[in-house]
Design a protein around this motif. Structure first.
Motif, PDB file in Angstrom:
ATOM      1  N   LEU A 157       0.829  -1.206   0.000  1.00 43.29           N
ATOM      2  CA  LEU A 157       0.000   0.000   0.000  1.00 43.29           C
ATOM      3  C   LEU A 157       0.864   1.257   0.000  1.00 43.29           C
ATOM      4  O   LEU A 157       1.956   1.270   0.570  1.00 43.29           O
ATOM      5  CB  LEU A 157      -0.908   0.030   1.233  1.00 43.29           C
ATOM      6  N   HIS A 158       0.334   2.305  -0.608  1.00 41.60           N
ATOM      7  CA  HIS A 158       0.996   3.602  -0.530  1.00 41.60           C
ATOM      8  C   HIS A 158       0.878   4.155   0.885  1.00 41.60           C
ATOM      9  O   HIS A 158       1.816   4.735   1.428  1.00 41.60           O
ATOM     10  CB  HIS A 158       0.376   4.572  -1.539  1.00 41.60           C
ATOM     11  N   GLY A 159      -0.300   4.001   1.483  1.00 35.09           N
ATOM     12  CA  GLY A 159      -0.508   4.403   2.866  1.00 35.09           C
ATOM     13  C   GLY A 159      -0.966   5.836   3.057  1.00 35.09           C
ATOM     14  O   GLY A 159      -1.432   6.198   4.143  1.00 35.09           O
ATOM     15  N   ASP A 160      -0.825   6.668   2.019  1.00 33.26           N
ATOM     16  CA  ASP A 160      -1.243   8.073   2.110  1.00 33.26           C
ATOM     17  C   ASP A 160      -1.682   8.530   0.718  1.00 33.26           C
ATOM     18  O   ASP A 160      -1.308   9.598   0.250  1.00 33.26           O
ATOM     19  CB  ASP A 160      -0.083   8.922   2.630  1.00 33.26           C
ATOM     20  N   PHE A 161      -2.492   7.702   0.077  1.00 34.45           N
ATOM     21  CA  PHE A 161      -2.842   7.879  -1.330  1.00 34.45           C
ATOM     22  C   PHE A 161      -3.986   8.886  -1.468  1.00 34.45           C
ATOM     23  O   PHE A 161      -5.122   8.618  -1.083  1.00 34.45           O
ATOM     24  CB  PHE A 161      -3.264   6.525  -1.911  1.00 34.45           C
ATOM     25  N   HIS A 162      -3.679  10.056  -2.017  1.00 28.38           N
ATOM     26  CA  HIS A 162      -4.717  11.061  -2.263  1.00 28.38           C
ATOM     27  C   HIS A 162      -4.265  11.987  -3.386  1.00 28.38           C
ATOM     28  O   HIS A 162      -3.128  11.891  -3.879  1.00 28.38           O
ATOM     29  CB  HIS A 162      -5.057  11.842  -0.992  1.00 28.38           C
ATOM     30  N   CYS A 163      -5.144  12.894  -3.796  1.00 32.45           N
ATOM     31  CA  CYS A 163      -4.901  13.661  -5.020  1.00 32.45           C
ATOM     32  C   CYS A 163      -3.689  14.578  -4.926  1.00 32.45           C
ATOM     33  O   CYS A 163      -3.093  14.914  -5.953  1.00 32.45           O
ATOM     34  CB  CYS A 163      -6.153  14.451  -5.408  1.00 32.45           C
ATOM     35  N   ARG A 164      -3.284  14.985  -3.719  1.00 29.57           N
ATOM     36  CA  ARG A 164      -2.124  15.870  -3.594  1.00 29.57           C
ATOM     37  C   ARG A 164      -0.802  15.110  -3.649  1.00 29.57           C
ATOM     38  O   ARG A 164       0.259  15.722  -3.634  1.00 29.57           O
ATOM     39  CB  ARG A 164      -2.231  16.673  -2.296  1.00 29.57           C
ATOM     40  N   GLN A 165      -0.886  13.795  -3.702  1.00 24.55           N
ATOM     41  CA  GLN A 165       0.316  12.975  -3.839  1.00 24.55           C
ATOM     42  C   GLN A 165       0.507  12.495  -5.275  1.00 24.55           C
ATOM     43  O   GLN A 165       1.436  11.731  -5.546  1.00 24.55           O
ATOM     44  CB  GLN A 165       0.216  11.732  -2.929  1.00 24.55           C
ATOM     45  N   LEU A 166      -0.357  12.940  -6.182  1.00 23.11           N
ATOM     46  CA  LEU A 166      -0.357  12.418  -7.547  1.00 23.11           C
ATOM     47  C   LEU A 166      -0.187  13.549  -8.556  1.00 23.11           C
ATOM     48  O   LEU A 166      -0.851  14.583  -8.463  1.00 23.11           O
ATOM     49  CB  LEU A 166      -1.665  11.674  -7.825  1.00 23.11           C
ATOM     50  N   ILE A 167       0.703  13.327  -9.519  1.00 20.06           N
ATOM     51  CA  ILE A 167       0.962  14.282 -10.597  1.00 20.06           C
ATOM     52  C   ILE A 167       0.708  13.569 -11.925  1.00 20.06           C
ATOM     53  O   ILE A 167       1.242  12.479 -12.160  1.00 20.06           O
ATOM     54  CB  ILE A 167       2.423  14.784 -10.573  1.00 20.06           C
ATOM     55  N   LEU A 168      -0.108  14.171 -12.776  1.00 19.21           N
ATOM     56  CA  LEU A 168      -0.380  13.589 -14.091  1.00 19.21           C
ATOM     57  C   LEU A 168       0.613  14.153 -15.094  1.00 19.21           C
ATOM     58  O   LEU A 168       0.608  15.350 -15.392  1.00 19.21           O
ATOM     59  CB  LEU A 168      -1.814  13.898 -14.528  1.00 19.21           C
ATOM     60  N   GLY A 169       1.497  13.284 -15.616  1.00 22.05           N
ATOM     61  CA  GLY A 169       2.501  13.722 -16.575  1.00 22.05           C
ATOM     62  C   GLY A 169       1.917  13.938 -17.958  1.00 22.05           C
ATOM     63  O   GLY A 169       0.804  13.490 -18.270  1.00 22.05           O
ATOM     64  N   ALA A 170       2.682  14.609 -18.818  1.00 18.52           N
ATOM     65  CA  ALA A 170       2.236  14.862 -20.192  1.00 18.52           C
ATOM     66  C   ALA A 170       2.060  13.564 -20.970  1.00 18.52           C
ATOM     67  O   ALA A 170       1.319  13.522 -21.961  1.00 18.52           O
ATOM     68  CB  ALA A 170       3.245  15.768 -20.894  1.00 18.52           C
ATOM     69  N   ASP A 171       2.726  12.495 -20.513  1.00 19.79           N
ATOM     70  CA  ASP A 171       2.615  11.191 -21.168  1.00 19.79           C
ATOM     71  C   ASP A 171       1.421  10.385 -20.674  1.00 19.79           C
ATOM     72  O   ASP A 171       1.222   9.236 -21.072  1.00 19.79           O
ATOM     73  CB  ASP A 171       3.898  10.384 -20.959  1.00 19.79           C
ATOM     74  N   GLY A 172       0.611  10.978 -19.780  1.00 15.57           N
ATOM     75  CA  GLY A 172      -0.559  10.290 -19.262  1.00 15.57           C
ATOM     76  C   GLY A 172      -0.273   9.343 -18.118  1.00 15.57           C
ATOM     77  O   GLY A 172      -1.179   8.654 -17.635  1.00 15.57           O
ATOM     78  N   VAL A 173       0.975   9.297 -17.655  1.00 18.06           N
ATOM     79  CA  VAL A 173       1.364   8.407 -16.559  1.00 18.06           C
ATOM     80  C   VAL A 173       1.407   9.196 -15.250  1.00 18.06           C
ATOM     81  O   VAL A 173       1.900  10.330 -15.210  1.00 18.06           O
ATOM     82  CB  VAL A 173       2.739   7.758 -16.831  1.00 18.06           C
ATOM     83  N   ILE A 174       0.903   8.591 -14.195  1.00 16.64           N
ATOM     84  CA  ILE A 174       0.856   9.230 -12.884  1.00 16.64           C
ATOM     85  C   ILE A 174       2.221   9.159 -12.196  1.00 16.64           C
ATOM     86  O   ILE A 174       2.870   8.112 -12.169  1.00 16.64           O
ATOM     87  CB  ILE A 174      -0.202   8.550 -11.988  1.00 16.64           C
ATOM     88  N   ARG A 175       2.646  10.300 -11.656  1.00 19.16           N
ATOM     89  CA  ARG A 175       3.824  10.351 -10.785  1.00 19.16           C
ATOM     90  C   ARG A 175       3.317  10.286  -9.347  1.00 19.16           C
ATOM     91  O   ARG A 175       2.465  11.091  -8.951  1.00 19.16           O
ATOM     92  CB  ARG A 175       4.605  11.645 -10.973  1.00 19.16           C
ATOM     93  N   VAL A 176       3.818   9.323  -8.580  1.00 15.77           N
ATOM     94  CA  VAL A 176       3.359   9.119  -7.206  1.00 15.77           C
ATOM     95  C   VAL A 176       4.404   9.674  -6.244  1.00 15.77           C
ATOM     96  O   VAL A 176       5.575   9.285  -6.293  1.00 15.77           O
ATOM     97  CB  VAL A 176       3.119   7.623  -6.915  1.00 15.77           C
ATOM     98  N   LEU A 177       3.980  10.574  -5.367  1.00 17.91           N
ATOM     99  CA  LEU A 177       4.886  11.231  -4.432  1.00 17.91           C
ATOM    100  C   LEU A 177       4.776  10.622  -3.036  1.00 17.91           C
ATOM    101  O   LEU A 177       3.810   9.932  -2.722  1.00 17.91           O
ATOM    102  CB  LEU A 177       4.558  12.725  -4.357  1.00 17.91           C
ATOM    103  N   ASP A 178       5.758  10.914  -2.203  1.00 20.64           N
ATOM    104  CA  ASP A 178       5.733  10.652  -0.766  1.00 20.64           C
ATOM    105  C   ASP A 178       5.564   9.171  -0.422  1.00 20.64           C
ATOM    106  O   ASP A 178       4.447   8.669  -0.281  1.00 20.64           O
ATOM    107  CB  ASP A 178       4.618  11.466  -0.102  1.00 20.64           C
ATOM    108  N   LEU A 179       6.677   8.493  -0.242  1.00 19.04           N
ATOM    109  CA  LEU A 179       6.659   7.068   0.095  1.00 19.04           C
ATOM    110  C   LEU A 179       6.874   6.831   1.585  1.00 19.04           C
ATOM    111  O   LEU A 179       7.187   5.715   1.999  1.00 19.04           O
ATOM    112  CB  LEU A 179       7.752   6.339  -0.703  1.00 19.04           C
ATOM    113  N   ASP A 180       6.684   7.856   2.393  1.00 16.73           N
ATOM    114  CA  ASP A 180       7.006   7.754   3.815  1.00 16.73           C
ATOM    115  C   ASP A 180       6.040   6.872   4.595  1.00 16.73           C
ATOM    116  O   ASP A 180       6.373   6.384   5.671  1.00 16.73           O
ATOM    117  CB  ASP A 180       7.040   9.146   4.453  1.00 16.73           C
TER     118      ASP A 180
END
Length: 372
Positions: free
Chosen positions: A250-273
């Motif tokens: 699990l990501h453990g803190d999965f929400h919209c402020r942890q996600l970036i939509l790249g120009a290639d349509g792939v999600i960048r996932v932030l904060d693995l703490d």
């Protein structure tokens, strides 16, 4: 409160469960301890446990930290990279995230291009090494369905992790765009989460949320000021009926402020703490709970928040082939909203008492849905 040169001075106070006078005495130059209350008060960035952050408060040492991270022998070449630091997030005695822009004054080679953004994360000792391991593992496993920021360097002496900045559009911004754009972003987020949950658990992670749920309940009861301790009662009821489910990473803190939509349509996932192991419904429920929190705080339309949560869950189930029973999702939603109920206070919201009550009521409502 005004600090040097009239700039605002951010203070933090922490209440300890036991006497920490011996620990605090080593930092008496910038920390005031009240032993009768077991409360320590310090100004940011003079954190009691983040030694790297304390050093970064001094320009000369801040430049040395960057020099070590970027691999240059001339710390003064990064003067302008340090001067533009912006505080992104701070959890006293746990971690601090700072954003900077790379400006090499003397044109030395480095891992970043001139004017490229980066993040510098300071940790309490030993926590940073674990996060580096997580970033490296997930950077190798991702690529097609999700991407995590590349770790550029870890400076052990300062417990400082240097990360590249993820480029793209924050999912939070996508949710407020047209419904078509929001759907595309949520489909990408669901695809990323499906791929994430299919990864083997090849990292040391914790799998029990008992302590976290109970800790959140104690905090919420303190904020509510209700002598009957309804949050603790809800926490114990939740822990008595933990649903059985398959275990996933699990990501453990999965929400919209942890996600970036790249120009290639792939999600960048932030904060693995907060990486952990458990029921996949946990990540889905936390996304929904965070969206509801944004709605309660007036940051997003309530109908759009509800729709976004439902659409993500439906997309996830369709892509994964997994059907998550509503009662199981409601259990996790109740637990997530209980955690979120502290956020209005943590974010210094002017109406935090009523907003805390509103979020706790939503947690109780989700629990009622689980019992039906």
């Amino acid at each position: 409160m005004a600090g040097n040169e009239g700039k605002p001075l951010f203070m933090y106070a922490k209440l300890y469960a036991e006497d920490v006078a011996q620990h605090v005495s080593r930092h008496s130059l910038y920390c005031r301890y009240f032993p009768e209350l077991r409360i320590a008060v310090s100004p940011y960035p003079y954190d009691l446990r983040l030694s790297g952050l304390r050093r970064a408060a001094q320009p000369e040492k801040a430049q040395k930290i960057l020099a070590a991270a970027f691999g240059t022998k001339n710390p003064y070449a990064l003067l302008h990279s340090w001067a533009g630091w912006t505080l992104i997030g701070y959890k006293p005695e746990r971690r601090c995230v700072i954003r900077g822009v790379y400006h090499p004054d003397h044109g030395q080679d480095a891992a970043l291009a001139d004017s490229q953004g980066y993040f510098l994360k300071f940790y309490a000792r030993h926590q940073g090494e674990q996060t580096v391991q997580r970033h490296r593992y997930l950077a190798e496993e991702g690529g097609f369905d999700f991407i995590v920021p590349r770790p550029l360097a870890y400076v052990e002496k300062y417990c400082a992790l240097l990360l590249e900045e993820a480029e793209g559009v924050p999912l939070e911004q996508c949710l407020s765009a047209s419904k078509c754009e929001a759907e595309d972003a949520l489909i990408a987020a669901a695809r990323a989460l499906v791929a994430w949950h299919r990864l083997p658990i090849a990292l040391p992670v914790t799998a029990s949320a008992d302590a976290e749920i109970r800790s959140a309940a104690v905090g919420v009861d303190s904020l509510l000021g209700d002598p009957e301790s309804p949050a603790r009662a809800l926490a114990e009821a939740l822990l008595e009926r933990v649903p059985s489910a398959p275990t996933a990473l699990l990501h453990g803190d999965f929400h919209c402020r942890q996600l970036i939509l790249g120009a290639d349509g792939v999600i960048r996932v932030l904060d693995l703490d907060e990486l952990t192991a458990g029921d996949p419904a946990n990540d889905l429920a936390y996304f929904c709970a965070h969206a509801q929190t944004m709605a309660v705080l007036g940051e997003i339309d309530a109908d759009r928040a509800d729709w976004a949560g439902r659409f993500l869950v439906e997309s996830y189930q369709s892509m994964s082939g997994r059907s998550i029973p509503p009662r199981r999702l409601d259990w996790h939603l109740s637990a997530a909203l209980l955690r979120e109920a502290e956020q209005p206070f943590r974010r210094f919201h002017a109406e935090w008492p009523s907003k805390t009550r509103e979020l706790f009521t939503l947690a109780q409502r989700a629990w009622s849905g689980h019992l039906r």
